[in-house]
Scaffold this motif. Structure first.
Motif, mmCIF file in Angstrom:
data_model
loop_
_atom_site.group_PDB
_atom_site.id
_atom_site.type_symbol
_atom_site.label_atom_id
_atom_site.label_comp_id
_atom_site.label_asym_id
_atom_site.label_seq_id
_atom_site.Cartn_x
_atom_site.Cartn_y
_atom_site.Cartn_z
ATOM 1 N N VAL A 57 0.859 -1.188 0.000
ATOM 2 C CA VAL A 57 0.000 0.000 0.000
ATOM 3 C C VAL A 57 0.890 1.231 0.000
ATOM 4 N N ILE A 58 0.755 2.041 -1.036
ATOM 5 C CA ILE A 58 1.581 3.252 -1.118
ATOM 6 C C ILE A 58 0.805 4.484 -0.641
ATOM 7 N N ASN A 59 -0.544 4.444 -0.688
ATOM 8 C CA ASN A 59 -1.378 5.526 -0.141
ATOM 9 C C ASN A 59 -2.469 4.892 0.709
ATOM 10 N N GLN A 60 -2.304 5.030 1.999
ATOM 11 C CA GLN A 60 -3.262 4.419 2.902
ATOM 12 C C GLN A 60 -4.596 5.184 2.855
ATOM 13 N N ALA A 61 -5.697 4.459 2.955
ATOM 14 C CA ALA A 61 -7.023 5.084 2.946
ATOM 15 C C ALA A 61 -7.166 5.980 4.165
ATOM 16 N N SER A 62 -7.737 7.172 3.930
ATOM 17 C CA SER A 62 -7.934 8.132 5.006
ATOM 18 C C SER A 62 -9.427 8.372 5.214
ATOM 19 N N VAL A 63 -9.734 9.054 6.306
ATOM 20 C CA VAL A 63 -11.131 9.385 6.601
ATOM 21 C C VAL A 63 -11.530 10.589 5.747
ATOM 22 N N PRO A 64 -12.504 10.449 4.848
ATOM 23 C CA PRO A 64 -12.899 11.585 3.999
ATOM 24 C C PRO A 64 -13.583 12.667 4.818
ATOM 25 N N GLY A 65 -13.297 13.918 4.444
ATOM 26 C CA GLY A 65 -13.883 15.032 5.180
ATOM 27 C C GLY A 65 -15.195 15.521 4.600
ATOM 28 N N THR A 66 -15.361 15.394 3.301
ATOM 29 C CA THR A 66 -16.585 15.863 2.649
ATOM 30 C C THR A 66 -17.176 14.735 1.806
ATOM 31 N N PRO A 67 -18.481 14.720 1.652
ATOM 32 C CA PRO A 67 -19.108 13.667 0.843
ATOM 33 C C PRO A 67 -18.867 13.900 -0.653
ATOM 34 N N VAL A 68 -18.797 12.825 -1.390
ATOM 35 C CA VAL A 68 -18.673 12.920 -2.849
ATOM 36 C C VAL A 68 -20.033 12.984 -3.506
ATOM 37 N N SER A 69 -21.048 12.628 -2.778
ATOM 38 C CA SER A 69 -22.406 12.680 -3.301
ATOM 39 C C SER A 69 -23.364 12.970 -2.136
ATOM 40 N N PRO A 70 -24.334 13.853 -2.333
ATOM 41 C CA PRO A 70 -24.616 14.572 -3.581
ATOM 42 C C PRO A 70 -23.685 15.762 -3.780
ATOM 43 N N ASN A 71 -23.362 16.061 -5.042
ATOM 44 C CA ASN A 71 -22.531 17.193 -5.402
ATOM 45 C C ASN A 71 -23.462 18.339 -5.806
ATOM 46 N N ALA A 72 -23.587 19.310 -4.912
ATOM 47 C CA ALA A 72 -24.561 20.378 -5.139
ATOM 48 C C ALA A 72 -24.256 21.161 -6.405
ATOM 49 N N MET A 73 -23.003 21.535 -6.632
ATOM 50 C CA MET A 73 -22.653 22.324 -7.811
ATOM 51 C C MET A 73 -22.902 21.530 -9.087
ATOM 52 N N PHE A 74 -22.547 20.254 -9.060
ATOM 53 C CA PHE A 74 -22.762 19.436 -10.258
ATOM 54 C C PHE A 74 -24.251 19.267 -10.542
ATOM 55 N N ASN A 75 -25.030 19.018 -9.494
ATOM 56 C CA ASN A 75 -26.472 18.822 -9.690
ATOM 57 C C ASN A 75 -27.150 20.087 -10.207
ATOM 58 N N LEU A 76 -26.763 21.243 -9.654
ATOM 59 C CA LEU A 76 -27.366 22.494 -10.114
ATOM 60 C C LEU A 76 -26.925 22.818 -11.536
ATOM 61 N N ALA A 77 -25.639 22.545 -11.846
ATOM 62 C CA ALA A 77 -25.183 22.778 -13.218
ATOM 63 C C ALA A 77 -25.897 21.847 -14.199
ATOM 64 N N ALA A 78 -26.090 20.594 -13.794
ATOM 65 C CA ALA A 78 -26.819 19.661 -14.651
ATOM 66 C C ALA A 78 -28.268 20.096 -14.820
ATOM 67 N N ALA A 79 -28.883 20.589 -13.739
ATOM 68 C CA ALA A 79 -30.264 21.072 -13.839
ATOM 69 C C ALA A 79 -30.361 22.271 -14.771
ATOM 70 N N LEU A 80 -29.384 23.177 -14.679
ATOM 71 C CA LEU A 80 -29.369 24.331 -15.579
ATOM 72 C C LEU A 80 -29.154 23.888 -17.025
ATOM 73 N N GLY A 81 -28.232 22.942 -17.212
ATOM 74 C CA GLY A 81 -27.977 22.437 -18.559
ATOM 75 C C GLY A 81 -29.165 21.714 -19.158
ATOM 76 N N LEU A 82 -30.021 21.172 -18.321
ATOM 77 C CA LEU A 82 -31.234 20.510 -18.804
ATOM 78 C C LEU A 82 -32.394 21.489 -18.945
ATOM 79 N N GLY A 83 -32.524 22.406 -17.977
ATOM 80 C CA GLY A 83 -33.670 23.314 -17.986
ATOM 81 C C GLY A 83 -33.606 24.367 -19.074
ATOM 82 N N LEU A 84 -32.412 24.902 -19.361
ATOM 83 C CA LEU A 84 -32.305 25.958 -20.372
ATOM 84 C C LEU A 84 -32.649 25.449 -21.770
#
Length: 563
Positions: free
Chosen positions: A222-249
Motif C-alpha cells: 500500500v503506497i497511499n493508505q485510505a484516510s477518513v474523507p472530510g466531505t461527501p462525494v455525493s450529492p454534489n450540489a454544484m454538479f447537480n445544479l449545473a446539470a439542472a441548468l444544462g437541462l432546464g435551459l
C-alpha cells in the motif's frame, strides 16, 4: 419578402422575448428540482487506497494486454471485486453481505502505472475508510496466497523428486558394496552413482532456491493508505445544479420555440413575415397608449409611426394610383384606426385626402375620430338618395382632409361593384389620395370587392387579437385580385377606448324634416328624399365646409398627446 430560411439572430431573440417567462420558469423549475434532489439525497463518502502491484513467480505476461509489464493490471482490478476477496473483506468488516460490499467498490488503473486505486463508498466517513482498508488487505492477502501456493507446489514436487533420487543412490551404494574390486560391472555402477548424486545436489539447490523465493514473496504494498474523507462525494450540489441548468435551459428554449410555432394569434411582426407571408409596413409599439378615441398627434410616438407609413405608401404608388383600401382581419377597430391615422398623416404632408368609412362593424368610426357627421354618407350615396358631394364632410382640424361617413342603414346597404368603381373614380379625380376603411375579411367579402377597384391594399392586424390563420387567409384573398397588397400594419393588443362601443344616448332626438337619420332600417324601405331637401342639405354642408376650412395656425390645435 423574407422567408423563414432568412431567419436572423434577431428573429430568435424575438422568440426568446416572446416566451421569456416560459424559459425562466422552466429553468427555475429545473434548478428547484436539482436543489430538491441534492437536499433529499443520502450523503455518500468515499475513501481510496493505492496499491503498488509487484510481480510474483506465478505472474505471466499476457500478449496484447492494455497495461505493459509482467502483471496484467486489468485482471488484477477484476480480482479485487472477486468473490474470494469480497468474502475476506466481509469477514474483516463483520458483514454477511459480500455482494453488497462489492457494489460499493470501484477500482481504477492510472495510465502508465502499476498501481491499483481501490475506492470504497459508504454513508459514514469511517466506514468508507474501513472498507477501503479491508478490500486492500484482502486483495494483497489473496495475491500472496496465490503466489505462496505456487511456490509450495514447486517445493513439494522437488522434494518428492529428491527423495526418489536418494533412494536410487542408496540402492546403488548397497549394490556396489557387494562387489569385488575389479569385478565386471563395477565401473558402470560407480558412474551411475555419480550421476544420481549430481541430480540430488541439483534438486537440493532447487529446493533451497524455492525456499528463498517463498520467504521473499511480495505481491505488492500500500503506497497511499485510505484516510477518513472530510466531505461527501455525493450529492454534489454544484454538479447537480449545473446539470439542472444544462437541462432546464435547452428545455425552456424548446418549449419557447414550440409555443412560437404553435401560436394561434399574431403577436410580433415576425409572425406576419414568416407565417402569413406579409411585409410589415409599420408596427405601432406596445408602449404607445391609446388614451382617447381620436387620431394621434403629429409629434406623438404613434403619429411618427403613421408619418413614416405615409412615406412608405406614397413611395410605392404612382401619381395616378390614388385609392388605398385598408381592411381588417376580424371585426374590430384596427382598420378604422389605421385608415384614420394614415389619412391624417397624408393630410399633414399637404396631400388632399378623402377618408371613406365603408366599415359598419367597427367599434369606432372615421366620423367619430375626425369629428364629422356620419350621415348622409356612403350608404346613402350608393342607394341614390344623396349626391357624393353632399355626403362629403370637411374635417374640422385638417383643411385638406374630407370624410365620408357610413351613412344611414350602412349595415343593410352593401356596395356593388359598379357603385364602388364610380365612387372611387370621382373621389380620385377630386384629390391626391383616397383612404377607404373596409369591412373585415373574416366576416365579409366587401373588402375584396372594394379592393378590386382600388390601387393598393393594406391589411390592419391587431396583435393578440387576430388569428394567424385568418390573417394568412385574408392576405391570400387579397392576392387573388389584381390590386397590389402592399403589406400589413401591426397594432398593439391594447387599443384602450377604441375597443369599446359608445353607450347609446338616453334620448334620441327626432330627425328634422328632410334630414337622414342613422339607423338599421334597410335602405330600400326608406322613402325617397325630396329634391328640395337634398338641395337645402347640400347648401348647408357647403356653407359649413366653407366656415371650417378657414386658414388656421396648426399650433392653435393641440395634439392628441398634449390634450
Amino acid at each position: 419578402m423574407r422567408t423563414p430560411a432568412a431567419r436572423t439572430l434577431a428573429d430568435y431573440g424575438v422568440i426568446v422575448r416572446r416566451s421569456w417567462w416560459l424559459i425562466i420558469g422552466t429553468v427555475a423549475a429545473a434548478l428547484a428540482g436539482g436543489f430538491a434532489y441534492t437536499s433529499l439525497s443520502e450523503e455518500v463518502y468515499e475513501s481510496t487506497s493505492s496499491i503498488l502491484v509487484l510481480p510474483t513467480a506465478s505472474d505471466t505476461a499476457v500478449a496484447g494486454a492494455r497495461t505493459a509489464g509482467q502483471v496484467n493490471l486489468d485482471t488484477e482490478a477484476q480480482l479485487v471485486k472477486s468473490t474470494e476477496v469480497a468474502a475476506a473483506a466481509a469477514e474483516a468488516l463483520g458483514s454477511d453481505d459480500p455482494d453488497g460490499l462489492v457494489s460499493r467498490v470501484s477500482v481504477t488503473v492510472p495510465p502508465n502505472t502499476a498501481v491499483l486505486e481501490i475506492a470504497y463508498r459508504a454513508g459514514d466517513p469511517k466506514a468508507a475508510q474501513a472498507g477501503a482498508i479491508a478490500f486492500s488487505e484482502a486483495y494483497l492477502e489473496h495475491r500472496r496466497s496465490g503466489a505462496t501456493a505456487s511456490v509450495d507446489s514447486a517445493i513439494a514436487g522437488a522434494t518428492a523428486a529428491l527423495k526418489g533420487v536418494k533412494a536410487d543412490i542408496a540402492a546403488a551404494e548397497d549394490e556396489l558394496s557387494q562387489m569385488y574390486s575389479g569385478e565386471n560391472g563395477r565401473s558402470a555402477i560407480e558412474s551411475e552413482l555419480d550421476g544420481l548424486r549430481q541430480d540430488a545436489e541439483e534438486l537440493e539447490a532447487q529446493i533451497a532456491e524455492l525456499d528463498a523465493q517463498l520467504g521473499a514473496i511480495s505481491p505488492g504494498r500500500v503506497i497511499n493508505q485510505a484516510s477518513v474523507p472530510g466531505t461527501p462525494v455525493s450529492p454534489n450540489a454544484m454538479f447537480n445544479l449545473a446539470a439542472a441548468l444544462g437541462l432546464g435551459l435547452p428545455l425552456g428554449l424548446i418549449l419557447a420555440w414550440a409555443r412560437h410555432r404553435l401560436a394561434r394569434k399574431v403577436a410580433y411582426p415576425t409572425d406576419l413575415v414568416e407565417r402569413c407571408e406579409l411585409d410589415v409596413l409599420a408596427s405601432v409599439p406596445p408602449a404607445v397608449k391609446f388614451q382617447r378615441r381620436e387620431v394621434f398627434g403629429a409629434y406623438s410616438p404613434g403619429g411618427r409611426v403613421f408619418s413614416q407609413l405615409r412615406n412608405v405608401v406614397a413611395s410605392q404608388l404612382t401619381h395616378h394610383q390614388r385609392v388605398i383600401v385598408v381592411a381588417g382581419v376580424a371585426p374590430g377597430p384596427a382598420a378604422s384606426v389605421v385608415a384614420a391615422n394614415l389619412a391624417t398623416a397624408m393630410a399633414r404632408a399637404g396631400d388632399r385626402v378623402t377618408a371613406v368609412a365603408a366599415n359598419p362593424s367597427t367599434t369606432v368610426g372615421l366620423p367619430e375620430l375626425f369629428g364629422t357627421d356620419s350621415v348622409p354618407g356612403l350608404a346613402d350615396v350608393w342607394s341614390g338618395r344623396v349626391d357624393l358631394g353632399v355626403a362629403t364632410h370637411a374635417a374640422p382640424r385638417q383643411p385638406s382632409l374630407s370624410v365620408i361617413g357610413p351613412g344611414a342603414a350602412a349595415r343593410a346597404a352593401g356596395p356593388t361593384s359598379e357603385a364602388a368603381a364610380e365612387t372611387f373614380s370621382k373621389l380620385a379625380e377630386a384629390g391626391r389620395f383616397v383612404v377607404v376603411d373596409a369591412p373585415p375579411l373574416s366576416c365579409s367579402a366587401d373588402a375584396q370587392l372594394l379592393a378590386g377597384h382600388a390601387d393598393a391594399v393594406i391589411l390592419a392586424v391587431q396583435s393578440g387579437r387576430d388569428a394567424i390563420g385568418e390573417t394568412a387567409a385574408a392576405a391570400l384573398a387579397m392576392r387573388q385580385i389584381d390590386t397590389p397588397l402592399l403589406g400589413a400594419v401591426l397594432l398593439p393588443s391594447g387599443l384602450g377606448p377604441m375597443n369599446t362601443v359608445p353607450l347609446p344616448t338616453a334620448r334620441r332626438e327626432a330627425p328634422a324634416p328632410g334630414e337622414v337619420s342613422q339607423d338599421e332600417t334597410p335602405t330600400d324601405s326608406l322613402e325617397p328624399v325630396e329634391d328640395g331637401a337634398v338641395e337645402r342639405k347640400a347648401l348647408m354642408n357647403s356653407q359649413e365646409a366653407t366656415t371650417q376650412v378657414m386658414p388656421v395656425v396648426p399650433a392653435a390645435f393641440p395634439s392628441a398627446e398634449s390634450r
